[in-house]
Design a protein around this motif. Sequence first.
Motif, PDB file in Angstrom:
ATOM      1  N   GLN A   1      -7.004  -1.415   2.853  1.00 51.54           N
ATOM      2  CA  GLN A   1      -7.221   0.031   2.902  1.00 51.54           C
ATOM      3  C   GLN A   1      -5.703   0.771   3.201  1.00 51.54           C
ATOM      4  OE1 GLN A   1     -10.234   1.128   5.642  1.00 51.54           O
ATOM      5  NE2 GLN A   1     -11.416   2.098   3.998  1.00 51.54           N
ATOM      6  N   ALA A   2      -5.249   1.790   2.569  1.00 52.91           N
ATOM      7  CA  ALA A   2      -3.980   2.445   2.618  1.00 52.91           C
ATOM      8  C   ALA A   2      -3.942   3.142   4.480  1.00 52.91           C
ATOM      9  CB  ALA A   2      -3.598   3.614   2.067  1.00 52.91           C
ATOM     10  N   LEU A   3      -3.031   2.732   5.003  1.00 49.41           N
ATOM     11  CA  LEU A   3      -2.870   3.323   6.410  1.00 49.41           C
ATOM     12  C   LEU A   3      -2.807   4.763   6.268  1.00 49.41           C
ATOM     13  CD1 LEU A   3      -0.220   0.971   7.729  1.00 49.41           C
ATOM     14  CD2 LEU A   3      -2.705   0.596   8.037  1.00 49.41           C
ATOM     15  N   THR A   4      -3.507   5.430   7.407  1.00 48.45           N
ATOM     16  CA  THR A   4      -3.520   6.807   7.431  1.00 48.45           C
ATOM     17  C   THR A   4      -2.276   7.201   8.167  1.00 48.45           C
ATOM     18  OG1 THR A   4      -5.943   7.165   7.227  1.00 48.45           O
ATOM     19  CG2 THR A   4      -4.719   8.770   8.228  1.00 48.45           C
ATOM     20  N   LEU A   5      -1.409   8.177   7.647  1.00 49.45           N
ATOM     21  CA  LEU A   5      -0.242   8.472   8.577  1.00 49.45           C
ATOM     22  C   LEU A   5      -0.626   9.602   9.497  1.00 49.45           C
ATOM     23  CD1 LEU A   5       2.228   8.583   5.628  1.00 49.45           C
ATOM     24  CD2 LEU A   5       1.893   6.795   7.310  1.00 49.45           C
TER      25      LEU A   5
ATOM     26  N   TYR B   1       8.204  -7.821   5.912  1.00 49.75           N
ATOM     27  CA  TYR B   1       7.626  -6.412   5.934  1.00 49.75           C
ATOM     28  C   TYR B   1       6.452  -6.229   5.022  1.00 49.75           C
ATOM     29  CZ  TYR B   1      10.687  -4.227   9.436  1.00 49.75           C
ATOM     30  OH  TYR B   1      11.114  -4.041  10.595  1.00 49.75           O
ATOM     31  N   ALA B   2       6.514  -6.624   3.612  1.00 51.53           N
ATOM     32  CA  ALA B   2       5.533  -6.220   2.922  1.00 51.53           C
ATOM     33  C   ALA B   2       4.111  -6.949   3.393  1.00 51.53           C
ATOM     34  CB  ALA B   2       5.688  -6.892   1.571  1.00 51.53           C
ATOM     35  N   GLU B   3       4.294  -8.369   3.603  1.00 51.18           N
ATOM     36  CA  GLU B   3       3.216  -9.058   4.356  1.00 51.18           C
ATOM     37  C   GLU B   3       2.411  -8.464   5.656  1.00 51.18           C
ATOM     38  OE1 GLU B   3       4.532 -13.530   3.036  1.00 51.18           O
ATOM     39  OE2 GLU B   3       5.266 -12.721   4.945  1.00 51.18           O
ATOM     40  N   LEU B   4       3.497  -7.876   6.512  1.00 51.98           N
ATOM     41  CA  LEU B   4       2.807  -7.286   7.706  1.00 51.98           C
ATOM     42  C   LEU B   4       2.366  -5.905   7.530  1.00 51.98           C
ATOM     43  CD1 LEU B   4       2.682  -7.050  10.988  1.00 51.98           C
ATOM     44  CD2 LEU B   4       5.067  -6.016  10.854  1.00 51.98           C
ATOM     45  N   HIS B   5       2.765  -5.348   6.402  1.00 45.69           N
ATOM     46  CA  HIS B   5       2.092  -4.119   6.020  1.00 45.69           C
ATOM     47  C   HIS B   5       0.698  -4.349   5.517  1.00 45.69           C
ATOM     48  CE1 HIS B   5       1.974  -0.322   3.207  1.00 45.69           C
ATOM     49  NE2 HIS B   5       1.464  -0.009   4.488  1.00 45.69           N
ATOM     50  N   GLU B   6       0.490  -5.491   4.718  1.00 46.96           N
ATOM     51  CA  GLU B   6      -0.723  -5.663   4.227  1.00 46.96           C
ATOM     52  C   GLU B   6      -1.687  -6.182   4.964  1.00 46.96           C
ATOM     53  OE1 GLU B   6      -2.660  -8.777   0.524  1.00 46.96           O
ATOM     54  OE2 GLU B   6      -0.614  -8.066   0.478  1.00 46.96           O
ATOM     55  N   MET B   7      -1.280  -6.886   6.128  1.00 47.40           N
ATOM     56  CA  MET B   7      -2.033  -7.501   7.220  1.00 47.40           C
ATOM     57  C   MET B   7      -2.481  -6.103   7.783  1.00 47.40           C
ATOM     58  SD  MET B   7       0.084 -10.504   8.938  1.00 47.40           S
ATOM     59  CE  MET B   7      -1.103 -10.688  10.152  1.00 47.40           C
ATOM     60  N   ALA B   8      -1.673  -5.299   8.333  1.00 45.62           N
ATOM     61  CA  ALA B   8      -1.984  -4.005   9.047  1.00 45.62           C
ATOM     62  C   ALA B   8      -3.315  -3.436   8.180  1.00 45.62           C
ATOM     63  CB  ALA B   8      -0.991  -3.023   9.285  1.00 45.62           C
TER      64      ALA B   8
ATOM     65  N   TYR C   1      -2.185  -3.438  16.268  1.00 46.26           N
ATOM     66  CA  TYR C   1      -2.038  -2.181  16.694  1.00 46.26           C
ATOM     67  C   TYR C   1      -1.583  -1.253  15.465  1.00 46.26           C
ATOM     68  CZ  TYR C   1       0.770   1.701  18.939  1.00 46.26           C
ATOM     69  OH  TYR C   1       1.189   2.661  19.107  1.00 46.26           O
ATOM     70  N   LEU C   2      -0.644  -1.709  14.373  1.00 46.67           N
ATOM     71  CA  LEU C   2      -0.502  -0.820  13.492  1.00 46.67           C
ATOM     72  C   LEU C   2      -1.794  -0.420  12.624  1.00 46.67           C
ATOM     73  CD1 LEU C   2       2.520  -2.838  11.957  1.00 46.67           C
ATOM     74  CD2 LEU C   2       2.530  -0.529  13.256  1.00 46.67           C
ATOM     75  N   GLY C   3      -2.748  -1.351  12.286  1.00 45.96           N
ATOM     76  CA  GLY C   3      -4.003  -1.054  11.619  1.00 45.96           C
ATOM     77  C   GLY C   3      -4.833  -0.143  12.515  1.00 45.96           C
ATOM     78  N   ALA C   4      -5.059  -0.363  14.060  1.00 40.68           N
ATOM     79  CA  ALA C   4      -5.629   0.866  14.522  1.00 40.68           C
ATOM     80  C   ALA C   4      -5.015   2.043  14.444  1.00 40.68           C
ATOM     81  CB  ALA C   4      -5.572   0.338  15.864  1.00 40.68           C
TER      82      ALA C   4
ATOM     83  N   ILE D   1       0.882  -1.045  -0.082  1.00 38.36           N
ATOM     84  CA  ILE D   1       0.038  -0.099   0.192  1.00 38.36           C
ATOM     85  C   ILE D   1       0.856   1.359  -0.191  1.00 38.36           C
ATOM     86  CG2 ILE D   1      -1.616   1.222   1.039  1.00 38.36           C
ATOM     87  CD1 ILE D   1      -2.941  -1.327   0.155  1.00 38.36           C
ATOM     88  N   VAL D   2       0.989   2.139  -1.094  1.00 34.50           N
ATOM     89  CA  VAL D   2       1.679   3.333  -1.095  1.00 34.50           C
ATOM     90  C   VAL D   2       0.865   4.573  -0.851  1.00 34.50           C
ATOM     91  CG1 VAL D   2       3.179   4.466  -2.691  1.00 34.50           C
ATOM     92  CG2 VAL D   2       2.943   2.208  -2.949  1.00 34.50           C
TER      93      VAL D   2
END
Length: 527
Positions: A187-191, A63-70, A102-105, A25-26
């Motif tokens: 969904q892309a993570l909101t920074l 890292y790619a898999e964890l990011h997608e999971m989040a 946690y990252l997803g929240a 997710i970019v």
Amino acid sequence: MTGLQEPGTLRGHESPHPLFKGGIIVSDQTHQAGFLHRFIQHAQEHPDALALHALDERRQISYAELHEMACRRKSVLTGLGLAPRSRVMLCLPSGVEFVANYLGAVGGDFIPILINDKLTGQEFATLARDARAAAIITTSAFAQKHAKTLTSLEDLQSLVTVDAGTPPELREGITRVGLPGADAIAQALTLPDKDTIVTVQYTYKGVGEPLPVAHRYQALTISSDGLLASMYPMGVGSVHLISLPLYAVYGLVVLMVMPLSIGATMLMTSSITRTDLVELLSKHRVTFACLVPELIRMLSAQLAERSAPLPPLMPDLMLYSGGSRLTAEAALELEQRLVRPKILQGYGMTESLPVIVQSYVGTSKPGAIGQAIPGVKVRVVDDHGDNVAPGDVGELLLSGPTITSGYIDRPAATARFFSGGWLHTGDLVRMDADGHIFFAGSRLRITKIRSQMVDLAEVERVAGEHPGVRLVRAYAERDAQGQTSLQLSVHCDGASSESLMAHLTERLSPFKLPRSISAVDQAMATA
């Protein structure tokens, strides 16, 4: 009752996110220096680097898999229709799902409330009613155990379970949902911006009740960066042993935020006390380990009994002690047996985050807890609030960007411990002329048992609820090996030690239970 939603059918996500490219997710937001920004950047630049190695779960997550999971965990929460900044409670063991959720929240613009997943029914009910979370993420077993409390929570809108178990039946109006399947939309993570609250955790200060503490995005990053400045260089390929619970502030910052900020691997296991530690450090090429003092002593004892040669360790292995104070004697004993130059430690509180640390790249002194990280101010004061001379004992005061401004909805406790921009820690220390700080004790009615906080007033309050107890006094004792145990003196009216212990065991976590209960007269119980 709203039924259990099927994975992959969350409302509002009918098509893939337009920035989902090749498993990553970019984000189109401007890059900043916060830990979530850095985690996403590592997922983009080092997608195959190992983020999580969960030994008990036998899972390796890149890292790619964890990011997608989040991103998919964020989809679960937004699909529930929760309002932005809603409180989301995480009651999870320290594993893959804790990290991803946690990252997803955080990336979903929600406020994570981190709770020990091994609480008794009474402990959980107290925290859950105070937290007023709109959603709770937990295991089906935890939900079944605490179903009565969950049903009673007026603010609870949704229950999310992270496993294949059967969640409990709850009251009308609580949505039950499982985690998304492989076909769920990400969904892309909101920074977050620097002032966004990204964690709420509970602490104890000897006042008999848990106190909620919120921390902002920038604060966690500053604390992590300050610690890293005292360590050998680390990054992608570094392996960090996760030995402290992630719901606690030290575990969150040192063992999750810090490694994910630099692209390191989190080596996770819940069976560390049943492990040959030196073999674990060698086999997995661990570069950083933060061990509670009990594990430091366990490792030292294992080495004392070892007949085989020491296995090879990473040349820049850093061993820190965290969670509670390590004696200089225990550190020296392990250094001699491991033939390592230094076993170091640090200091922090839920209110301050980790802010004092001994240095591998600078000067450290035996017995010290370290020096303040950049940006954090330290004072040592007497009973009148005046600075003491170097080397004299006084109360430690902290100020700076990692210090919270007070306790949530606790004005009396905030007024007591926060004043003039300073946190009054209640800890007694001495500081030498070079800024090295040495722990001397605490003036508060709290102690650490197995590196977990125990509020003596809470133990007394729960013991006093037993119908046969008239007066009670809890106190801590420290043995020659530096281990602390809890003792209880009671003035009773017909209550046996066995019935009182059963009463306490039902209501308090195991680390809060007294090692012994002694019956005394009224004068001794109030002494």
